[in-house]
Design an enzyme around this catalytic site. Structure first.
Site, PDB file in Angstrom:
ATOM      1  N   GLU A 115      45.826  25.549  -9.298  1.00 48.67           N
ATOM      2  CA  GLU A 115      45.232  26.886  -9.398  1.00 48.67           C
ATOM      3  C   GLU A 115      44.438  26.978 -10.706  1.00 48.67           C
ATOM      4  OE1 GLU A 115      47.077  31.447  -9.623  1.00 48.67           O
ATOM      5  OE2 GLU A 115      48.222  29.751 -10.409  1.00 48.67           O
ATOM      6  N   ASN A 124      41.207  35.210  -6.958  1.00 48.52           N
ATOM      7  CA  ASN A 124      41.820  33.940  -7.337  1.00 48.52           C
ATOM      8  C   ASN A 124      41.697  33.050  -6.106  1.00 48.52           C
ATOM      9  OD1 ASN A 124      43.463  31.828  -8.169  1.00 48.52           O
ATOM     10  ND2 ASN A 124      44.979  33.164  -9.119  1.00 48.52           N
ATOM     11  N   LYS A 160      43.843  34.189  -2.963  1.00 45.85           N
ATOM     12  CA  LYS A 160      45.268  34.467  -3.179  1.00 45.85           C
ATOM     13  C   LYS A 160      45.662  35.859  -2.724  1.00 45.85           C
ATOM     14  CE  LYS A 160      48.652  34.006  -6.978  1.00 45.85           C
ATOM     15  NZ  LYS A 160      48.746  33.595  -8.401  1.00 45.85           N
ATOM     16  N   GLU A 178      47.560  39.318 -13.607  1.00 47.90           N
ATOM     17  CA  GLU A 178      46.748  38.965 -12.436  1.00 47.90           C
ATOM     18  C   GLU A 178      46.301  40.206 -11.667  1.00 47.90           C
ATOM     19  OE1 GLU A 178      47.410  35.491  -9.977  1.00 47.90           O
ATOM     20  OE2 GLU A 178      49.097  34.960 -11.282  1.00 47.90           O
ATOM     21  N   CYS A 203      49.874  29.452  -5.822  1.00 48.77           N
ATOM     22  CA  CYS A 203      50.905  29.866  -6.777  1.00 48.77           C
ATOM     23  C   CYS A 203      51.981  30.772  -6.164  1.00 48.77           C
ATOM     24  CB  CYS A 203      50.262  30.508  -7.998  1.00 48.77           C
ATOM     25  SG  CYS A 203      51.357  30.589  -9.450  1.00 48.77           S
ATOM     26  N   ASN A 263      49.900  27.836 -11.588  1.00 48.34           N
ATOM     27  CA  ASN A 263      50.016  27.908 -13.059  1.00 48.34           C
ATOM     28  C   ASN A 263      51.216  28.814 -13.307  1.00 48.34           C
ATOM     29  OD1 ASN A 263      46.615  27.993 -14.476  1.00 48.34           O
ATOM     30  ND2 ASN A 263      47.436  26.744 -12.832  1.00 48.34           N
TER      31      ASN A 263
END
Length: 310
Positions: A46, A106, A123, A142, A168, A193
């Site tokens: 990621e 993302n 994501k 995020e 993730c 991550n």
């Protein structure tokens, strides 16, 4: 046998000061190593092009547009695409995407062996919070800098099989794998991550965090009879540690390869996509065994609603 020689290309830390061009050279070095080991698909983490910037708070979110890519490939990443085509290697990597109409995602992409992008995923399960939280040991913003993905959990026919992507935190949610499982997925590609420290439970420790990483991936693989690869960006980024633990898991839920470091490291494993058949035709034969008449709550509500007290 339908063999995909899969390379999990774990990356060590990317510092705030590191240029895209320098990072791409590291990715190319990992690709060259993977090629020397016979890989025909390489999976990177990621946000593979930058540091994990959601750890920092800025009032004006537009200031962080510097971390986003407006097109793919672009000038910085073109050499990576060219090397992939030269090697005849498909690839998957994550990055921060800024769309032409101003949306922030993302994102991860999948290319074929010619370097052509054949799949894109954004994501869905964004962790963390929106505003600065003084109670946390570090920030995880995020939800401030990204929008939830709008493409769903799709799969693509590539490399002789059916391949899906996630990113993730998605790996912790059973719905991620099951939606792809219902499309016959045979290999799920995941980059992550993940901080080595739980911002709200510091006593948890990195070993328990690695345990949950393995548990999530192994359960998703087993319960959907699919290969899963989960690839970390790891090490200390500008004082903030991320754990490694990149792993490849077979359709029985067993780990067949796992990273030993928190640095740039390549794992290669020959994955037989036909190994998914047994699970998909026995215990996880969805057509025979699923009972969707009892699953309504999964899509009708988000939060848990306990029964009324008597």
């Amino acid at each position: 046998m339908r063999i995909v020689n899969l390379a999990a290309a774990q990356m060590g830390p990317i510092q705030k000061a590191d240029s895209r061009e320098a990072v791409v050279q590291r990715m190319i070095a990992l690709m060259d190593e993977a090629k020397s080991k016979g890989a025909d698909l390489i999976v990177y983490p990621e946000l593979a092009l930058t540091t994990f910037f959601p750890r920092w708070y800025v009032e004006d979110r537009a200031e962080f547009d510097i971390w986003f890519e407006r097109e793919m490939p672009n000038a910085a990443t073109k050499p990576l695409f060219e090397r992939a085509a030269q090697h005849g290697m498909a690839m998957n990597f994550g990055y921060a995407e800024l769309t032409p109409d101003g949306h922030h995602f993302n994102t991860a992409i999948l290319t074929d062996k010619s370097g052509k992008i054949v799949g894109k995923y954004r994501k869905v399960h964004l962790p963390g919070h929106v505003e600065y939280d003084t109670k946390r040991s570090h920030q995880h913003l995020e939800k401030r800098y990204f929008e939830p993905g709008d493409l769903g959990f799709n799969v693509w026919r590539e490399l002789g099989g059916i391949i899906g992507m996630a990113i993730c935190n998605d790996r912790r949610w059973p719905e991620t794998y099951r939606v792809m499982g219902l499309q016959g997925v045979e290999m799920v590609l995941i980059g992550y991550n993940t901080p080595s420290v739980n911002a709200e439970k510091s006593e948890e420790g990195v070993e328990k965090r690695l345990f949950h990483n393995r548990l999530s991936v192994q359960a998703g693989a087993y319960q959907n009879a699919t290969w899963v690869v989960a690839v970390a960006k790891a090490g200390v980024e500008d004082g903030h540690p991320l754990f490694g633990g990149s792993l490849i898991v077979d359709p029985n839920g067993e780990i067949v390869a796992e990273a030993k470091t928190e640095d740039d490291e390549v794992l290669v494993h020959a994955c037989d996509l036909d190994a998914t058949i047994f699970g998909k035709t026995t215990i996880f034969d969805f057509a025979r065994h699923r009972r969707i008449e009892h699953y309504g709550l999964i899509t009708s509500q988000t939060g848990a609603v306990p029964p009324p007290e008597t």
